[in-house]
Write a protein that holds these residues in place. Structure first.
Motif, mmCIF file in Angstrom:
data_model
loop_
_atom_site.group_PDB
_atom_site.id
_atom_site.type_symbol
_atom_site.label_atom_id
_atom_site.label_comp_id
_atom_site.label_asym_id
_atom_site.label_seq_id
_atom_site.Cartn_x
_atom_site.Cartn_y
_atom_site.Cartn_z
ATOM 1 N N LEU A 91 2.469 12.449 111.122
ATOM 2 C CA LEU A 91 1.270 13.218 111.454
ATOM 3 C C LEU A 91 1.162 14.465 110.585
ATOM 4 O O LEU A 91 0.100 14.773 110.047
ATOM 5 C CB LEU A 91 1.285 13.609 112.931
ATOM 6 C CG LEU A 91 0.078 14.403 113.434
ATOM 7 C CD1 LEU A 91 -1.185 13.551 113.341
ATOM 8 C CD2 LEU A 91 0.300 14.867 114.846
ATOM 9 N N ALA A 92 2.292 15.193 110.429
ATOM 10 C CA ALA A 92 2.286 16.395 109.604
ATOM 11 C C ALA A 92 1.975 16.040 108.151
ATOM 12 O O ALA A 92 1.215 16.740 107.481
ATOM 13 C CB ALA A 92 3.626 17.112 109.701
ATOM 14 N N ARG B 84 -0.247 22.463 100.522
ATOM 15 C CA ARG B 84 0.780 21.708 101.228
ATOM 16 C C ARG B 84 1.894 22.645 101.717
ATOM 17 O O ARG B 84 2.361 22.548 102.841
ATOM 18 C CB ARG B 84 1.355 20.643 100.308
ATOM 19 C CG ARG B 84 2.266 19.667 100.987
ATOM 20 C CD ARG B 84 2.619 18.561 100.017
ATOM 21 N NE ARG B 84 1.534 17.616 99.916
ATOM 22 C CZ ARG B 84 1.569 16.394 100.449
ATOM 23 N NH1 ARG B 84 2.649 15.985 101.061
ATOM 24 N NH2 ARG B 84 0.542 15.592 100.352
ATOM 25 N N GLY B 85 2.297 23.598 100.872
ATOM 26 C CA GLY B 85 3.327 24.563 101.259
ATOM 27 C C GLY B 85 2.861 25.422 102.423
ATOM 28 O O GLY B 85 3.606 25.657 103.374
ATOM 29 N N ASP B 86 1.610 25.901 102.349
ATOM 30 C CA ASP B 86 1.050 26.698 103.453
ATOM 31 C C ASP B 86 0.989 25.880 104.734
ATOM 32 O O ASP B 86 1.276 26.381 105.833
ATOM 33 C CB ASP B 86 -0.346 27.213 103.094
ATOM 34 C CG ASP B 86 -0.323 28.255 101.982
ATOM 35 O OD1 ASP B 86 0.766 28.833 101.749
ATOM 36 O OD2 ASP B 86 -1.381 28.471 101.363
ATOM 37 N N ARG C 222 7.959 29.733 116.916
ATOM 38 C CA ARG C 222 7.369 30.329 118.130
ATOM 39 C C ARG C 222 7.760 29.528 119.359
ATOM 40 O O ARG C 222 8.135 30.086 120.396
ATOM 41 C CB ARG C 222 5.847 30.396 118.015
ATOM 42 C CG ARG C 222 5.358 31.486 117.141
ATOM 43 C CD ARG C 222 3.845 31.582 117.197
ATOM 44 N NE ARG C 222 3.358 32.433 116.136
ATOM 45 C CZ ARG C 222 2.322 32.169 115.368
ATOM 46 N NH1 ARG C 222 1.631 31.052 115.538
ATOM 47 N NH2 ARG C 222 1.954 33.000 114.426
ATOM 48 N N THR C 223 7.678 28.215 119.237
ATOM 49 C CA THR C 223 8.047 27.347 120.357
ATOM 50 C C THR C 223 9.520 27.530 120.706
ATOM 51 O O THR C 223 9.883 27.632 121.886
ATOM 52 C CB THR C 223 7.769 25.872 120.005
ATOM 53 O OG1 THR C 223 6.397 25.738 119.648
ATOM 54 C CG2 THR C 223 8.097 24.954 121.163
ATOM 55 N N ILE C 224 10.366 27.625 119.686
ATOM 56 C CA ILE C 224 11.795 27.827 119.921
ATOM 57 C C ILE C 224 12.038 29.158 120.617
ATOM 58 O O ILE C 224 12.823 29.240 121.570
ATOM 59 C CB ILE C 224 12.580 27.737 118.592
ATOM 60 C CG1 ILE C 224 12.603 26.288 118.114
ATOM 61 C CG2 ILE C 224 13.995 28.267 118.753
ATOM 62 C CD1 ILE C 224 13.132 26.108 116.700
ATOM 63 N N ARG D 19 4.483 25.594 106.106
ATOM 64 C CA ARG D 19 4.909 26.900 106.625
ATOM 65 C C ARG D 19 4.261 27.179 107.983
ATOM 66 O O ARG D 19 4.903 27.705 108.890
ATOM 67 C CB ARG D 19 4.573 28.016 105.638
ATOM 68 C CG ARG D 19 5.638 28.193 104.579
ATOM 69 C CD ARG D 19 5.427 29.474 103.791
ATOM 70 N NE ARG D 19 4.339 29.393 102.829
ATOM 71 C CZ ARG D 19 4.407 28.767 101.652
ATOM 72 N NH1 ARG D 19 5.529 28.174 101.293
ATOM 73 N NH2 ARG D 19 3.385 28.732 100.836
ATOM 74 N N SER D 20 3.002 26.818 108.140
ATOM 75 C CA SER D 20 2.346 27.041 109.441
ATOM 76 C C SER D 20 3.016 26.196 110.526
ATOM 77 O O SER D 20 3.178 26.634 111.661
ATOM 78 C CB SER D 20 0.852 26.749 109.361
ATOM 79 O OG SER D 20 0.605 25.368 109.239
ATOM 80 N N HIS D 21 3.438 24.978 110.165
ATOM 81 C CA HIS D 21 4.148 24.145 111.137
ATOM 82 C C HIS D 21 5.502 24.764 111.488
ATOM 83 O O HIS D 21 5.928 24.747 112.647
ATOM 84 C CB HIS D 21 4.353 22.721 110.599
ATOM 85 C CG HIS D 21 3.141 21.858 110.744
ATOM 86 N ND1 HIS D 21 2.682 21.410 111.947
ATOM 87 C CD2 HIS D 21 2.280 21.371 109.818
ATOM 88 C CE1 HIS D 21 1.602 20.679 111.789
ATOM 89 N NE2 HIS D 21 1.328 20.633 110.490
#
Length: 116
Positions: free
Chosen positions: A10-11, A22-24, A35-37, A27-29
């Protein structure tokens, strides 16, 4: 395994074609994952604190409890003390035993209430 493969697919499928984009995108993922961690780590800390409070409350409640044998021993000791005081009060002047004080002394110990 399958879930991770689906997430990766999916990513990768939503990533832009150009390398900078693609790098951005990745990085957002990563930022979202961090944040989730962090949120999960805070929740784990809260749950551990709650667990510790529950353990302390349980230990305190257990400290207020007595065993059956201890309760039975104390019950018997209280009875013997009361019987001795009653016999003393029934004695005559100068601590001379009377018929009533002797009868009080002859009262048998109570049968166990909580143990056999």
């Amino acid at each position: 395994m399958t879930k991770e493969a689906m997430r990766t697919l999916l990513a990768d499928s939503t990533a832009p074609r150009d390398p900078r984009g693609r790098g951005d995108h990745y990085r957002s993922h990563l930022v979202d994952a961090h944040r989730t961690i962090e949120i999960l780590q805070l929740r784990i800390k809260e749950l551990e604190q709650e667990r510790d409070k529950i353990k302390q409350a349980r230990e305190y409640e257990l400290s207020l409890c007595v065993t059956r044998t201890t309760a039975e021993d104390e019950r018997l000791a209280a009875f013997r003390l009361a019987r001795g005081k009653a016999a003393m009060l029934a004695e005559g002047p100068d601590g001379i035993p009377t018929g009533m004080s002797h009868a009080i002394d002859c009262i048998p110990d109570p049968k166990p209430k909580w143990s056999k």
